[in-house]
Design an enzyme around this catalytic site. Structure first.
Site, PDB file in Angstrom:
ATOM      1  N   LYS A  52       0.964  -0.749  -0.257  1.00 36.11           N
ATOM      2  CA  LYS A  52      -0.191   0.032  -0.093  1.00 36.11           C
ATOM      3  C   LYS A  52       1.290   0.953   0.001  1.00 36.11           C
ATOM      4  O   LYS A  52       0.541   1.875  -0.538  1.00 36.11           O
ATOM      5  CB  LYS A  52      -1.104  -0.077   1.097  1.00 36.11           C
ATOM      6  CG  LYS A  52      -2.156  -1.053   0.927  1.00 36.11           C
ATOM      7  CD  LYS A  52      -2.769  -1.190   2.417  1.00 36.11           C
ATOM      8  CE  LYS A  52      -4.149  -2.925   2.053  1.00 36.11           C
ATOM      9  NZ  LYS A  52      -5.238  -3.524   3.604  1.00 36.11           N
ATOM     10  N   GLN A  95      -5.000  -1.332   9.531  1.00 38.08           N
ATOM     11  CA  GLN A  95      -4.672  -2.808   8.901  1.00 38.08           C
ATOM     12  C   GLN A  95      -4.983  -4.181   9.861  1.00 38.08           C
ATOM     13  O   GLN A  95      -4.941  -4.253  10.537  1.00 38.08           O
ATOM     14  CB  GLN A  95      -3.130  -3.284   8.744  1.00 38.08           C
ATOM     15  CG  GLN A  95      -2.810  -4.208   7.909  1.00 38.08           C
ATOM     16  CD  GLN A  95      -3.515  -4.843   6.465  1.00 38.08           C
ATOM     17  OE1 GLN A  95      -3.392  -3.556   5.566  1.00 38.08           O
ATOM     18  NE2 GLN A  95      -4.476  -5.253   5.820  1.00 38.08           N
ATOM     19  N   ASP A 118     -11.418   2.477   3.874  1.00 38.57           N
ATOM     20  CA  ASP A 118     -11.503   1.473   3.544  1.00 38.57           C
ATOM     21  C   ASP A 118     -12.981   0.796   3.495  1.00 38.57           C
ATOM     22  O   ASP A 118     -14.031  -0.476   3.076  1.00 38.57           O
ATOM     23  CB  ASP A 118     -10.743   0.594   4.852  1.00 38.57           C
ATOM     24  CG  ASP A 118      -9.678  -0.490   4.139  1.00 38.57           C
ATOM     25  OD1 ASP A 118      -9.689  -0.676   2.778  1.00 38.57           O
ATOM     26  OD2 ASP A 118      -8.736  -0.877   5.815  1.00 38.57           O
TER      27      ASP A 118
END
Ligand code: NAD
Length: 285
Positions: A52, A95, A118
């Site tokens: 990422k 994460q 997200d």
């Protein structure tokens, strides 16, 4: 057979974002910023976070890493509050999975919905289900984007999604069934309790596998000429494997994603798309 090349498509998307970001920086005096929070030492999570960060670099997005060896619930909540207040942070990504003992849902619920790149915050999940603008989860949105780029439109077709997780299967089924571009499908959502799964899958013009079992979808489960999207990433002794038996399916289908190089890169590209979307929202572009 069309190979749905997620790697190449993601590279195209990153280049487009880079160009747009450069233009926006000239106008607004800053670049989009993505805060990436990683707690613990999970090797797979470390790889995902590195990928990422690399994608951010490629896109001209400022990545703001927060790597914590350990963290308590209150410390992590404090960090999220801080990132929510920071006006140079456009997106916040935590994460998952978080180490045991941390309440992931509580952490995700604290993220400002306007920074929730997200798309996991209940506000954004609600907006998606209502068909309102908001952030969509990266994997299913990346899948739809891949289909769009290949002009594969599921409208009026039968789509079957295997897997009902909150991050892939369920939102993908929702997106496919909505009205709008690259949607309007008649969707069946299958899961571990589905009866006659093979029979249901054989009806699908578009088949999406998000199960987490290597080579689960075999040739007898797929209709001739179907479009197959394999979301699965499974570590096996022979390396990475998808949820679909690619070699058995490739001569039967109209189009299929490889693993690796299919949905994985599209997920990360979509994170970049969402971060750019958040930046535009914050600067009023
Ligand atoms: P999950 O474990 O949360 O969900 C799996 C789903 O599969 C469940 O809903 C379950 O009902 C269903 N399932 C399990 N066994 C089944 C069976 N025998 N028949 C029918 N359905 C069955 O998994 P997830 O988080 O949705 O991930 C699924 C796969 O996708 C995993 O391999 C994961 O690594 C991968 N993944 C890839 C990306 C990417 O970027 N490519 C992103 C997220 C997840």
């Amino acid at each position: 057979m069309i190979l749905l090349d997620g790697k190449a498509t993601a590279a195209e998307i990153r280049a487009e974002i880079r160009e747009e970001v450069d233009g926006l920086e000239a106008k607004y005096g800053r670049r989009p910023g993505l805060a990436v929070v990683l707690v613990g030492e999970d090797p797979a999570s470390q790889v995902y976070v590195r990928n990422k960060e690399r994608a951010c670099e490629d896109c001209g997005i400022r990545s703001i890493p927060h790597r914590l060896e350990t963290a308590g619930q209150l410390e992590l909540e404090g960090l999220i509050h801080e990132l929510n207040r920071d006006v140079t942070v456009d997106g916040i990504l935590v994460q998952l999975p978080l180490p045991e003992g941390l309440d992931s849902q509580k952490i995700l619920d604290l993220i400002d919905p306007d920074k929730d790149v997200d798309g996991f915050h209940p506000v954004n999940v609600g907006k998606m289900s209502l068909g309102l603008p908001g952030f969509k989860p990266c994997t299913p949105a990346g899948v739809i984007n891949l289909l769009k780029r290949y002009d594969l439109d599921p409208a009026c077709k039968k789509a079957v999604v295997i897997g009902r997780s909150n991050i892939v299967g369920k939102p993908l089924a929702m997106m496919l069934s909505q009205s709008g571009p690259c949607a309007n499908a008649t969707v069946t959502l299958c899961h571990s309790r589905t009866q006659n799964l093979a029979e249901v899958c054989r009806e699908a013009d578009f088949l999406f596998a998000a199960i987490g079992r290597p080579n689960f979808v075999t040739a007898d489960m797929v209709k001739e000429g179907a479009v197959v999207v394999d979301v699965g990433i499974n570590r096996t002794d022979e390396g990475l494997a998808g949820d679909c038996d690619f070699n058995a399916l490739k001569d039967k289908v109209h189009a299929i994603t490889p693993v690796p190089g299919g949905v994985g890169p599209m997920t990360i590209a979509q994170l970049m798309v969402n971060t750019l979307q958040a930046f535009k929202l914050h600067v009023g572009a």
